[in-house]
Design a protein around this motif. Structure first.
Motif, mmCIF file in Angstrom:
data_model
loop_
_atom_site.group_PDB
_atom_site.id
_atom_site.type_symbol
_atom_site.label_atom_id
_atom_site.label_comp_id
_atom_site.label_asym_id
_atom_site.label_seq_id
_atom_site.Cartn_x
_atom_site.Cartn_y
_atom_site.Cartn_z
ATOM 1 N N SER A 6 0.481 -1.294 -0.027
ATOM 2 C CA SER A 6 0.340 -0.123 0.064
ATOM 3 C C SER A 6 0.663 1.415 -0.504
ATOM 4 O O SER A 6 0.400 2.098 -0.715
ATOM 5 N N PHE A 7 1.866 1.284 0.504
ATOM 6 C CA PHE A 7 3.119 2.493 0.264
ATOM 7 C C PHE A 7 3.119 2.673 -0.654
ATOM 8 O O PHE A 7 3.377 3.628 -1.372
ATOM 9 N N ASP A 8 3.656 1.353 -1.651
ATOM 10 C CA ASP A 8 4.173 1.923 -3.283
ATOM 11 C C ASP A 8 3.381 2.672 -3.759
ATOM 12 O O ASP A 8 3.806 3.755 -4.545
ATOM 13 N N TYR A 9 1.927 1.819 -4.022
ATOM 14 C CA TYR A 9 0.513 2.374 -4.219
ATOM 15 C C TYR A 9 0.370 4.516 -3.983
ATOM 16 O O TYR A 9 0.550 4.794 -5.188
ATOM 17 N N CYS A 10 0.519 4.146 -2.729
ATOM 18 C CA CYS A 10 -0.332 5.495 -2.697
ATOM 19 C C CYS A 10 1.360 7.013 -2.875
ATOM 20 O O CYS A 10 0.850 7.731 -3.463
ATOM 21 N N PHE A 11 2.544 6.477 -2.586
ATOM 22 C CA PHE A 11 3.781 6.898 -2.877
ATOM 23 C C PHE A 11 3.940 6.947 -4.495
ATOM 24 O O PHE A 11 3.975 8.296 -4.588
ATOM 25 N N ASN A 12 3.376 6.514 -5.236
ATOM 26 C CA ASN A 12 3.923 6.589 -6.830
ATOM 27 C C ASN A 12 2.561 7.687 -6.669
ATOM 28 O O ASN A 12 2.998 8.360 -8.295
ATOM 29 N N HIS A 13 0.983 7.268 -6.753
ATOM 30 C CA HIS A 13 0.143 7.974 -6.990
ATOM 31 C C HIS A 13 0.753 9.454 -6.730
ATOM 32 O O HIS A 13 0.057 10.571 -7.699
ATOM 33 N N PHE A 14 1.291 9.803 -5.315
ATOM 34 C CA PHE A 14 1.219 11.415 -5.379
ATOM 35 C C PHE A 14 2.678 11.770 -5.794
ATOM 36 O O PHE A 14 2.409 12.655 -6.833
ATOM 37 N N GLN A 15 3.665 10.770 -6.053
ATOM 38 C CA GLN A 15 4.492 10.986 -7.133
ATOM 39 C C GLN A 15 3.953 11.429 -8.417
ATOM 40 O O GLN A 15 4.647 12.347 -9.396
ATOM 41 N N GLU A 16 3.656 10.844 -9.421
ATOM 42 C CA GLU A 16 3.203 10.876 -10.514
ATOM 43 C C GLU A 16 2.284 12.194 -10.950
ATOM 44 O O GLU A 16 1.927 12.787 -11.961
ATOM 45 N N HIS A 17 1.372 12.598 -9.507
ATOM 46 C CA HIS A 17 0.540 13.977 -9.564
ATOM 47 C C HIS A 17 1.104 15.119 -9.494
ATOM 48 O O HIS A 17 0.666 16.516 -9.460
ATOM 49 N N ARG A 18 2.035 15.321 -9.139
ATOM 50 C CA ARG A 18 3.499 16.140 -8.057
ATOM 51 C C ARG A 18 3.083 17.060 -9.016
ATOM 52 O O ARG A 18 3.087 18.808 -8.969
ATOM 53 N N THR A 19 3.148 17.324 -10.204
ATOM 54 C CA THR A 19 3.509 18.398 -11.481
ATOM 55 C C THR A 19 2.271 18.696 -11.617
ATOM 56 O O THR A 19 2.465 19.690 -12.457
ATOM 57 N N ALA A 20 1.203 17.852 -11.555
ATOM 58 C CA ALA A 20 0.006 18.533 -11.933
ATOM 59 C C ALA A 20 -1.345 18.330 -11.200
ATOM 60 O O ALA A 20 -2.333 18.154 -10.878
ATOM 61 N N VAL A 21 -0.643 19.212 -9.607
ATOM 62 C CA VAL A 21 -1.424 18.577 -8.652
ATOM 63 C C VAL A 21 -3.023 19.242 -8.506
ATOM 64 O O VAL A 21 -4.116 18.999 -8.058
#
Length: 324
Positions: free
Chosen positions: A130-145
């Motif tokens: 669950s850490f991986d999926y949460c971290f990936n989600h926020f990192q993927e959207h950090r430039t389009a918040v």
């Protein structure tokens, strides 16, 4: 105080838990209020005596039967306290207890073995993925918040963060967050969307004075965004690890393994020191996160802070250091 030792110890343990979960600085009245909500059986005069006994810069005489114990709090002004940090104190009580070794002296830590133990049973369907999926989600959207402001985007962000926190034990037992829905996290996600851009790039190799200040200030902002839930240091740092990957989670296992008692700028400095002393080893252990869609490794690496989190999560005794 008119109490037997077992009763005094029970109140002491409850006070220890209480002060670890209050936002700093806190007032004596906040401690009293917390006990009224969680332990109404504890009489206020007895609690006040424990507060005095737990104060590092109170006289030995006023600390009474607790004078020989490591303090829990330090008075910074009348009725206002912060958590006691042994390395920062110079009073007699602190000197009476040998200081815990600082992180850079932990030459007995087998970093590779601990990370190997942590990752040994890694599986895309297992709890800690669950850490991986949460971290990936926020990192993927950090430039389009701004996309998080759309109904679906906000919902997914709250659900990802909420499920990660649940998987990592933040919604169990008497947790106030357990009584809230995922929508309670909306102000937190909004706060995340407005952090300084530098935070998204911050890792342990950037733990200079300004980097540590940024981590600490962000922790205060996250704590504020979670109100009226009284967010503990554990909850706040787990959020920051799962979203930014910029700090280890200061949970029970990490603090025990790292031999530190509080989340503070001083503690963050020690984390930075540990990384600098072991940089090449830690950098070499940054494996890829798991991707939700395929369950396979992604192109995104665990941060250095995540690697250190793994090390001391295992070193602190979970899920069985003896197996190392």
């Amino acid at each position: 105080m008119g109490e037997d030792q077992s009763v005094a110890d029970t109140i002491w343990d409850r006070l220890d838990y209480c002060v670890q979960n209050l936002a700093e600085p806190f007032r004596a009245s906040e401690i009293v209020g917390w006990f009224r909500r969680h332990h109404p059986d504890v009489k206020e005069p007895s609690l006040r005596a424990h507060i005095q006994g737990a104060t590092s810069n109170a006289s030995d005489a006023s600390r009474g039967m607790f004078a020989g114990r490591q303090p829990l709090i330090t008075r910074i002004e009348h009725g206002v306290y912060r958590r006691f940090e042994r390395r920062a104190e110079n009073d007699g009580a602190a000197q009476a207890t040998p200081s815990a070794p600082v992180a850079t002296t932990r030459t007995d830590v087998n970093i590779e073995a601990a990370v190997g133990k942590y990752l040994r049973d890694r599986d895309p369907d297992a709890r800690y993925a669950s850490f991986d999926y949460c971290f990936n989600h926020f990192q993927e959207h950090r430039t389009a918040v701004a996309a998080w402001g759309q109904p679906t985007g906000m919902e997914v962000s709250c659900l990802q963060l909420g499920f990660y926190l649940a998987s990592w034990g933040m919604l169990r037992g008497s947790s106030e967050l357990l009584q809230r829905s995922a929508r309670h996290l909306v102000p937190l996600v909004e706060r995340i969307a407005n952090v300084p851009p530098a935070l998204w790039e911050l890792d342990l190799n950037g733990y200079d004075a300004s980097g540590i200040d940024l981590v600490y200030q962000t922790a205060l902002d996250i704590r504020s965004a979670l109100r009226p839930v009284e967010a503990s240091d554990i909850l706040v740092t787990k959020v920051m690890l799962g979203v930014f990957g910029c700090v280890p989670a200061f949970d029970t296992y990490f603090k025990k393994g790292f031999r530190i008692s509080t989340f503070s700028k001083g503690s963050l400095g020690l984390v930075g020191e540990f990384y600098r002393a072991n940089a090449s080893t830690i950098d070499g252990l940054r494996q890829a996160t798991l991707e939700f869609t395929t369950g396979h490794p992604s192109t995104r690496l665990y941060t250095r802070a995540k690697v250190v989190d793994m090390v001391f999560f295992i070193e602190g005794g979970y899920p069985g250091k003896a197996a190392l």
